[in-house]
Design an enzyme around this catalytic site. Structure first.
Site, mmCIF file in Angstrom:
data_model
loop_
_atom_site.group_PDB
_atom_site.id
_atom_site.type_symbol
_atom_site.label_atom_id
_atom_site.label_comp_id
_atom_site.label_asym_id
_atom_site.label_seq_id
_atom_site.Cartn_x
_atom_site.Cartn_y
_atom_site.Cartn_z
ATOM 1 N N ASP A 193 32.190 9.668 8.742
ATOM 2 C CA ASP A 193 32.927 10.071 9.932
ATOM 3 C C ASP A 193 32.396 9.246 11.097
ATOM 4 O OD1 ASP A 193 35.001 11.563 11.003
ATOM 5 O OD2 ASP A 193 33.681 13.140 11.751
ATOM 6 N N TYR A 195 39.827 1.655 18.819
ATOM 7 C CA TYR A 195 39.330 1.343 20.159
ATOM 8 C C TYR A 195 38.729 -0.067 20.253
ATOM 9 C CZ TYR A 195 39.647 6.441 20.730
ATOM 10 O OH TYR A 195 40.092 7.738 20.791
ATOM 11 N N ASN A 231 41.164 4.853 2.823
ATOM 12 C CA ASN A 231 41.269 3.593 3.560
ATOM 13 C C ASN A 231 40.885 2.405 2.665
ATOM 14 O OD1 ASN A 231 40.442 1.336 5.165
ATOM 15 N ND2 ASN A 231 40.418 2.684 6.956
HETATM 16 P P1 IMP Z 1 37.091 7.734 11.110
HETATM 17 O O1 IMP Z 1 36.110 8.844 11.098
HETATM 18 O O2 IMP Z 1 36.580 6.472 10.480
HETATM 19 O O3 IMP Z 1 38.445 8.140 10.584
HETATM 20 O O4 IMP Z 1 37.314 7.354 12.649
HETATM 21 C C1 IMP Z 1 37.854 8.247 13.611
HETATM 22 C C2 IMP Z 1 38.544 7.462 14.718
HETATM 23 O O5 IMP Z 1 37.586 6.660 15.402
HETATM 24 C C3 IMP Z 1 39.611 6.486 14.218
HETATM 25 O O6 IMP Z 1 40.868 7.092 14.177
HETATM 26 C C4 IMP Z 1 39.591 5.393 15.272
HETATM 27 O O7 IMP Z 1 40.367 5.771 16.376
HETATM 28 C C5 IMP Z 1 38.130 5.395 15.722
HETATM 29 N N1 IMP Z 1 37.361 4.354 15.010
HETATM 30 C C6 IMP Z 1 36.584 4.523 13.891
HETATM 31 N N2 IMP Z 1 35.995 3.367 13.553
HETATM 32 C C7 IMP Z 1 36.398 2.452 14.466
HETATM 33 C C8 IMP Z 1 36.128 1.075 14.629
HETATM 34 O O8 IMP Z 1 35.400 0.418 13.864
HETATM 35 N N3 IMP Z 1 36.729 0.483 15.692
HETATM 36 C C9 IMP Z 1 37.549 1.136 16.555
HETATM 37 N N4 IMP Z 1 37.842 2.417 16.434
HETATM 38 C C10 IMP Z 1 37.276 3.084 15.396
#
Ligand code: IMP
Length: 234
Positions: A84, A178, A17
């Site tokens: 995560d 979200y 990312n």
């Molecule tokens: P990751 O572990 O950062 O990939 O997050 C997993 C999932 O949580 C993502 O696909 C988003 O749907 C949600 N998510 C993570 N961080 C955020 C945020 O800061 N705002 C809104 N949704 C989030």
């Protein structure tokens, strides 16, 4: 005084990312001239790590360990950093939680979009009045750092939590995931109603990162020569 090159510690960010890399690199590099931050992409590595654990901590550690085991042979000293994140809704017994990215049901092999997940969450909470929730990020570090004439290996996790509640309809159009549904209690606005700068100053990810950076500085300094920072640590 320039840092001795043989004590350089390579920090590999286990994320594809670009926004996360942009946020993390300057924060880590300003701790010490000994830290050199790089990414899997910059190292020419494409790897899909399946998140098979049932906790955020488990998945963050799983990713940090996989990257460390893959690359530590290439650097004298290295730290793998992975994160995560999950959204935990009280009335849904903590769901979507660790499954936040794949919450809405979709056909086999097809990942839900942010919009699918947002709609599914609104439907799941239809008619429910208790809408309290929290965003939680766990950052995992696995590393090997200088310690006298040897190296010291460690694993560490740091957590950031922001409390809020889920709105009954989308509010705001900034951010991702979200964000339009997550009303931050301390500001009474959703993440999607904040600028990126404001969200990054108070978000769950920012809090976890701040903690991880402070902990990392302590870990490295307690096992090796002090980190001679040219900048004030924040
Ligand atoms: P990751 O572990 O950062 O990939 O997050 C997993 C999932 O949580 C993502 O696909 C988003 O749907 C949600 N998510 C993570 N961080 C955020 C945020 O800061 N705002 C809104 N949704 C989030």
């Amino acid at each position: 005084m320039p840092a001795p090159a043989d004590n350089l510690i390579t920090i590999v960010l286990a994320t594809g990312n670009r926004d996360k890399v942009k946020e993390l690199r300057p924060l880590l590099e300003k701790i010490s001239p000994l830290f050199k931050v790089t990414t899997l992409k910059e190292l020419g590595i494409e790897i899909e790590i399946e998140e098979t654990e049932e906790t955020l901590e488990g998945n963050a550690l799983l990713k940090a360990r996989a990257i460390f085991n893959l690359l530590s042979g290439q650097f004298p000293f290295m730290i793998a950093l992975a994160d995560d994140t999950g959204l935990e809704v009280d009335s849904l017994q903590g769901a979507p939680g660790v499954y936040s990215a794949r919450y809405a049901p979709t056909p086999e092999g097809i990942a839900p979009t942010y919009e699918d997940n947002v709609s599914h969450l609104l439907n799941s909470l239809n008619g429910i009045t208790n809408r309290t929730a929290r965003f939680r990020t766990v950052i995992a570090l696995k590393g090997s750092v200088p310690s006298g004439d040897n190296s010291f290996g460690f694993e560490h996790t740091a957590e950031g939590v922001v409390s809020g509640s889920i709105t009954t309809e989308k509010r705001g159009n900034q951010g991702f995931g979200y964000d339009p549904l997550f009303l931050v209690h301390s500001t009474a606005r959703t993440y999607a109603e904040m600028s990126m700068t404001e969200k990054n100053s108070l978000s769950h990810r920012a809090l976890a990162l701040k903690k991880a950076i402070a902990d990392l500085k302590d870990i490295v300094e307690s096992h090796s020569t002090p980190l001679t920072s040219t900048h004030e640590h924040q």
